[in-house]
Design a protein around this motif. Structure first.
Motif, short mmCIF file in Angstrom:
data_model
loop_
_atom_site.label_atom_id
_atom_site.label_comp_id
_atom_site.label_asym_id
_atom_site.label_seq_id
_atom_site.Cartn_x
_atom_site.Cartn_y
_atom_site.Cartn_z
N LEU A 139 -16.60 11.50 5.73
CA LEU A 139 -17.12 11.21 3.84
C LEU A 139 -15.76 11.29 3.24
CD1 LEU A 139 -19.22 10.62 1.40
CD2 LEU A 139 -19.82 12.80 1.66
N VAL A 140 -15.14 12.67 3.60
CA VAL A 140 -14.03 13.03 2.78
C VAL A 140 -12.59 11.66 3.30
CG1 VAL A 140 -12.06 14.70 2.86
CG2 VAL A 140 -14.25 15.30 3.23
N GLN A 141 -12.77 11.19 4.30
CA GLN A 141 -11.79 10.03 5.14
C GLN A 141 -12.68 9.13 4.14
OE1 GLN A 141 -11.16 8.99 8.57
NE2 GLN A 141 -12.02 10.49 9.47
N LEU A 142 -12.88 9.02 3.95
CA LEU A 142 -14.02 7.36 2.47
C LEU A 142 -13.70 7.26 1.30
CD1 LEU A 142 -17.09 6.92 3.61
CD2 LEU A 142 -16.06 6.05 4.64
N LEU A 143 -13.78 9.09 0.62
CA LEU A 143 -13.37 9.46 0.04
C LEU A 143 -11.66 8.77 -0.36
CD1 LEU A 143 -16.01 11.89 -1.31
CD2 LEU A 143 -16.02 9.78 -2.38
N PHE A 144 -10.84 9.46 0.28
CA PHE A 144 -9.56 9.07 0.39
C PHE A 144 -9.28 7.76 0.02
CE2 PHE A 144 -8.73 13.44 1.43
CZ PHE A 144 -7.27 13.84 -0.10
N TRP A 145 -9.76 7.46 1.00
CA TRP A 145 -9.63 5.79 1.24
C TRP A 145 -10.06 5.03 -0.38
CZ3 TRP A 145 -5.81 3.93 4.06
CH2 TRP A 145 -5.75 4.51 5.18
N TYR A 146 -11.20 5.38 -0.56
CA TYR A 146 -11.45 4.55 -1.62
C TYR A 146 -11.02 4.93 -3.37
CZ TYR A 146 -14.90 2.63 -5.15
OH TYR A 146 -16.15 2.37 -5.99
N GLU A 147 -10.06 5.83 -3.63
CA GLU A 147 -8.85 6.65 -4.11
C GLU A 147 -7.46 7.07 -4.17
OE1 GLU A 147 -10.48 7.78 -7.08
OE2 GLU A 147 -12.34 6.95 -6.28
N LEU A 148 -7.64 5.28 -3.04
CA LEU A 148 -6.47 5.54 -2.80
C LEU A 148 -5.33 4.81 -3.81
CD1 LEU A 148 -4.00 5.48 -0.40
CD2 LEU A 148 -4.52 3.13 0.02
N ALA A 149 -6.16 3.94 -4.55
CA ALA A 149 -5.34 3.97 -5.54
C ALA A 149 -4.81 4.73 -6.41
CB ALA A 149 -5.93 2.54 -6.58
N SER A 150 -5.28 6.09 -6.67
CA SER A 150 -5.44 6.93 -7.67
C SER A 150 -3.37 7.74 -7.17
CB SER A 150 -6.16 8.42 -7.53
OG SER A 150 -7.55 7.78 -8.39
N LEU A 151 -3.62 7.64 -5.29
CA LEU A 151 -2.31 8.04 -4.82
C LEU A 151 -0.44 7.47 -4.90
CD1 LEU A 151 -3.90 10.25 -1.73
CD2 LEU A 151 -2.89 10.84 -4.31
N TYR A 152 -1.31 5.87 -4.58
CA TYR A 152 -0.03 4.72 -4.19
C TYR A 152 -1.30 3.37 -5.48
CZ TYR A 152 1.44 7.53 -0.39
OH TYR A 152 1.76 8.49 0.26
N PRO A 153 -0.99 3.32 -6.27
CA PRO A 153 -0.96 2.42 -7.10
C PRO A 153 -1.12 0.99 -6.94
CG PRO A 153 -0.13 4.01 -8.88
CD PRO A 153 0.24 4.09 -6.93
N GLN A 154 0.06 0.58 -5.78
CA GLN A 154 0.44 -0.28 -4.92
C GLN A 154 1.11 -0.71 -3.75
OE1 GLN A 154 3.71 -2.87 -8.41
NE2 GLN A 154 5.36 -1.28 -7.01
N LEU A 155 0.77 -0.95 -2.94
CA LEU A 155 1.85 -1.13 -1.51
C LEU A 155 2.53 -2.32 -1.59
CD1 LEU A 155 -1.02 -0.39 0.51
CD2 LEU A 155 0.25 1.50 -0.09
N SER A 156 4.01 -2.02 -0.86
CA SER A 156 5.05 -3.18 -0.76
C SER A 156 5.37 -3.18 0.46
CB SER A 156 6.39 -2.74 -1.45
OG SER A 156 6.94 -1.48 -1.38
N LEU A 157 6.37 -4.79 0.71
CA LEU A 157 6.37 -4.46 2.12
C LEU A 157 8.13 -5.10 1.95
CD1 LEU A 157 6.37 -5.06 5.43
CD2 LEU A 157 5.19 -6.87 5.06
N GLY A 158 8.63 -4.52 2.55
CA GLY A 158 10.22 -5.23 2.66
C GLY A 158 11.27 -4.76 3.72
N ILE A 159 12.27 -3.92 2.88
CA ILE A 159 13.25 -3.07 3.75
C ILE A 159 13.15 -2.43 3.75
CG2 ILE A 159 15.89 -3.19 3.82
CD1 ILE A 159 16.58 -5.69 3.58
N PRO A 160 12.90 -0.73 4.61
CA PRO A 160 12.62 0.43 3.58
C PRO A 160 14.03 0.54 3.19
CG PRO A 160 12.43 -0.08 6.13
CD PRO A 160 13.29 -1.36 6.57
#
Length: 331
Positions: A139-160
């Motif tokens: 349940l805690v894992q689900l809540l973390f993934w559901y609230e992922l936008a609070s930690l990372y508003p956006q995800l990007s792919l590119g050069i490190p």
């Protein structure tokens, strides 16, 4: 004079008048004839029959209260059992269970292979993944993934640490269904990887060495030798994990995923028929888990062929399974 031994004749046994006679055969003694003619008396088990009687009385009391208590409202249960919203929630529950188990086991095979590899980095990473996921409640894992936008508003792919090529906003990406799928898949992968690893380790290493001595490739060795011998150890635990995951999908109702339980909740929030709607969901879970248990029985019996665990016909196996789950007085 020539002795009897020298002439080839064995010496005669000395006769002793005090030597006891040879005991008579078993059937020649009258007291043994009485023992052989006696009828076998079955072992009396008063405690077993008493416990069986108590269980039967308790079962009768349970059935009586289920049938006579009008607050269960069985007529309402029957009217909502095949309701459209309930059936849609049931379909989502089945889809989520199948998708999570399939994806989780694919990931679990890779994690198990990393745990069994000779590379210490891969072993450490796989161990850390299993340790972390198994330590956090689903349940805690689900809540973390559901609230992922609070930690990372956006995800990007590119050069490190450099230019970003693609950027995705997580607020629009991680819906309730996707969060439930990702969280439950990772949870299944962690537990299933240990099941797969334990099944592989149950096969003697000499089997692999003998196959390598015959010139067989690693893929063929795993597919034709290791995996068939590991399946009897993998299938029971995997069946239990599947049944547990079917029931565990009910926690997705916390993040507003309209599964079987959440569909029931939406209905009783409108008509306040809480108990009948919960009974509808309960009956569907009982039906589904029963069907999965029957399927697990046949799969286990298929992989147990050639051993004592898989002996007997299907009818005999079902009777043994039935006797193992009924009151003690019938066994």
């Amino acid at each position: 004079m020539s002795s009897p031994v020298a002439a080839g004749h064995p010496p005669a046994a000395p006769s002793s008048p005090s030597a006891p006679p040879f005991p008579p055969a078993l059937h020649e003694r009258p007291e043994d004839e009485q023992l052989l003619a006696a009828k076998l008396v079955p072992l009396r088990r008063p405690g077993q029959w008493a416990s069986a009687l108590v269980l039967v009385v308790l079962l009768a009391m349970l059935v009586h209260t289920l049938l006579t208590n009008r607050r269960f409202q069985w007529d309402v249960v029957g009217s909502y059992f095949l309701n459209g919203s309930i059936v849609d929630g049931l379909k989502l529950t089945l889809w989520l269970t199948a998708a999570v188990m399939a994806s989780g086991y694919l990931l679990a095979v890779g994690v198990a292979a990393m745990r069994l590899s000779g590379n210490p980095v891969l072993r450490s990473l796989s161990f850390g993944f299993v340790w972390l996921v198994r330590s956090v409640p689903p349940l805690v894992q689900l809540l973390f993934w559901y609230e992922l936008a609070s930690l990372y508003p956006q995800l990007s792919l590119g050069i490190p640490f450099g230019h970003e090529f693609v950027t995705v906003r997580t607020a629009h990406l991680f819906s309730g269904i996707l969060a439930a799928f990702v969280g439950l898949t990772l949870d299944v992968a962690a537990f299933a990887s240990e099941i797969v690893r334990g099944g592989i380790l149950s096969v003697e290493h000499g089997q692999t060495e003998a196959a390598e001595a015959l010139g067989l490739g690693k893929v063929r060795i795993f597919r034709r030798i290791v995996l068939p011998q590991a399946m009897p150890a993998i299938v029971p635990a995997s069946g239990n994990l599947l049944i547990g995951m079917l029931k565990a999908t009910s926690i997705v109702s916390v993040i507003a995923v309209q599964d079987l339980l959440y569909s029931s909740q939406l209905i009783y929030n409108q008509n306040y028929l809480i108990i009948p709607l919960l009974l509808v969901a309960t009956l569907w879970y009982i039906i589904l888990t029963t069907l999965l248990s029957i399927g697990q029985f046949f799969v286990e019996r298929h992989y147990a062929r050639g051993s004592n665990r898989g002996g007997g016909s299907a009818r005999t196996g079902f009777w043994q399974l039935f006797r193992g789950n009924v009151p003690l007085g019938l066994s």
